[in-house]
Design an enzyme around this catalytic site. Structure first.
Site, short mmCIF file in Angstrom:
data_model
loop_
_atom_site.label_atom_id
_atom_site.label_comp_id
_atom_site.label_asym_id
_atom_site.label_seq_id
_atom_site.Cartn_x
_atom_site.Cartn_y
_atom_site.Cartn_z
CG MET A 11 -1.80 -1.26 1.12
SD MET A 11 -2.97 -1.46 -0.30
CE MET A 11 -4.13 -0.28 -0.07
NE ARG A 12 3.92 2.81 4.03
CZ ARG A 12 3.35 3.58 4.75
NH1 ARG A 12 3.48 4.95 4.38
NH2 ARG A 12 3.71 3.35 6.17
CG ASN A 15 -0.12 -2.68 -7.94
OD1 ASN A 15 0.16 -3.31 -6.56
ND2 ASN A 15 -0.93 -1.89 -8.21
CG HIS A 59 -5.90 -0.90 -8.40
ND1 HIS A 59 -5.67 -0.12 -7.42
CD2 HIS A 59 -7.08 -0.49 -8.95
CE1 HIS A 59 -6.40 0.74 -7.16
NE2 HIS A 59 -7.72 0.67 -8.05
C1 GAR Z 1 -6.39 -6.52 -2.52
O1 GAR Z 1 -7.53 -6.49 -2.92
C2 GAR Z 1 -5.31 -5.93 -3.68
O2 GAR Z 1 -5.97 -5.75 -4.95
C3 GAR Z 1 -5.50 -4.46 -2.83
O3 GAR Z 1 -5.02 -4.71 -1.43
C4 GAR Z 1 -5.78 -5.93 -1.31
C5 GAR Z 1 -4.52 -6.74 -0.70
O4 GAR Z 1 -5.17 -8.14 -0.05
N1 GAR Z 1 -4.30 -3.67 -3.32
C6 GAR Z 1 -4.44 -2.28 -3.43
O5 GAR Z 1 -5.30 -1.69 -3.10
C7 GAR Z 1 -3.09 -1.56 -3.98
N2 GAR Z 1 -3.40 -0.15 -4.18
P1 GAR Z 1 -4.18 -9.06 0.22
O6 GAR Z 1 -3.36 -8.61 1.29
O7 GAR Z 1 -5.14 -10.11 1.02
O8 GAR Z 1 -3.45 -9.70 -0.92
#
Ligand code: GAR
Length: 264
Positions: free
Chosen positions: A136-137, A158, A160
């Site tokens: 998330m960075r 990545n 998203h």
């Molecule tokens: C996932 O939904 C991913 O798409 C999102 O964080 C979640 C992580 O879940 N990523 C973002 O928002 C990136 N900007 P996880 O830790 O269970 O894989």
């Protein structure tokens, strides 16, 4: 899958369910890959336990403490060798250039310190592809240029939680639901110098009905993420992904240009 295995590095911030899907796909030989490290910006990331259980080396760069320490005395900050604020500022499109100069400086200097620490840890584990699995960075050009060291060779992926280019940012599923969309989805893309703006590798979508809640949308979306990420990694492992610049003539002397992924 029987091809040569690529080495994957992973960065996470949270629960790591995408990481788990990739670990499982590797272990079950569904993809030609193995994970060589898992790093995080968050010492409390639950996903670290998933890596440890799979005997994958882990490391932590605690972004929050780096940012706090910098804030206490910005002038005392020791910036990494080779860091050029002007160069980074000119390349980046993460943050509006109209932002107060002091804020921009603080953002890119703290990130460079944190990113140097990540890079130093990662240097112990040579890898072919870096996957951001709920990291998330935002990564800045300082970090990206160290990884993408051959022109045109994109090595950071990545995932998203939205159908980009709609709803970039930190709450893709929430934004999709609140907007009243009838379809939600997830996107795997290569990282460029912007936020969630890089060339798109793959997308999957699901319907949204009146009875859906944020929780049900997340549930539907995550199930698709767990398929899409390994599939995208396998395409990379097979050497099928390339990024090409496409130019479109829109008439009236206008044109549109965009780097896109072509899958052979
Ligand atoms: C996932 O939904 C991913 O798409 C999102 O964080 C979640 C992580 O879940 N990523 C973002 O928002 C990136 N900007 P996880 O830790 O269970 O894989």
């Amino acid at each position: 899958m029987g091809g040569k295995k690529i080495r994957i590095g992973a960065l996470i911030s949270g629960g790591g369910t995408n990481l788990q899907a990739i670990i499982d796909a590797c272990v079950q030989n569904k993809i030609d890959a193995r994970i060589v490290f898992v790093g995080t910006d968050n010492p409390d990331a639950k996903g670290l336990a998933r890596a440890e259980k799979a005997n994958i080396p882990t490391f932590v760069t605690d972004y929050s403490s780096i940012i706090k320490e910098y804030g206490e005395n910005p002038d005392a900050a020791i910036l990494p060798e080779g860091f050029e604020l002007a160069d980074i500022m000119q390349k980046q499109f993460l943050i509006s250039q109209d932002t107060e100069p002091e804020k921009l400086k603080a953002f890119f200097e703290t990130r460079a310190i944190a990113e140097r620490s990540l890079l130093d840890a990662m240097n112990q584990y040579p890898f072919d592809l870096l996957v951001l699995a709920g990291f998330m960075r935002n990564l800045t050009p300082y970090f990206i240029d160290e990884i993408n060291d051959e022109p045109g060779r994109y090595r950071i992926m990545n995932i998203h939680p939205a159908l980009l280019p709609a709803f970039p940012g930190t709450d893709g599923y929430g934004d999709t639901l609140r907007y009243g969309c009838r379809v939600g989805g997830c996107t795997v893309h290569f990282i460029d110098y912007g936020e969630d703006s890089g060339p798109i590798i793959g997308q999957k979508s699901f319907p949204i009905s009146d009875t859906d809640t944020k929780e049900s949308v997340i549930r539907k979306g995550l199930h698709l993420e767990w398929q899409l990420y390994p599939e995208s990694i396998q395409k990379f492992a097979e050497g099928r992904l390339s990024v090409v610049e496409k130019n479109y003539d829109l008439g009236n002397s206008k044109s549109f240009s965009r780097k896109i992924v072509v899958c052979s």
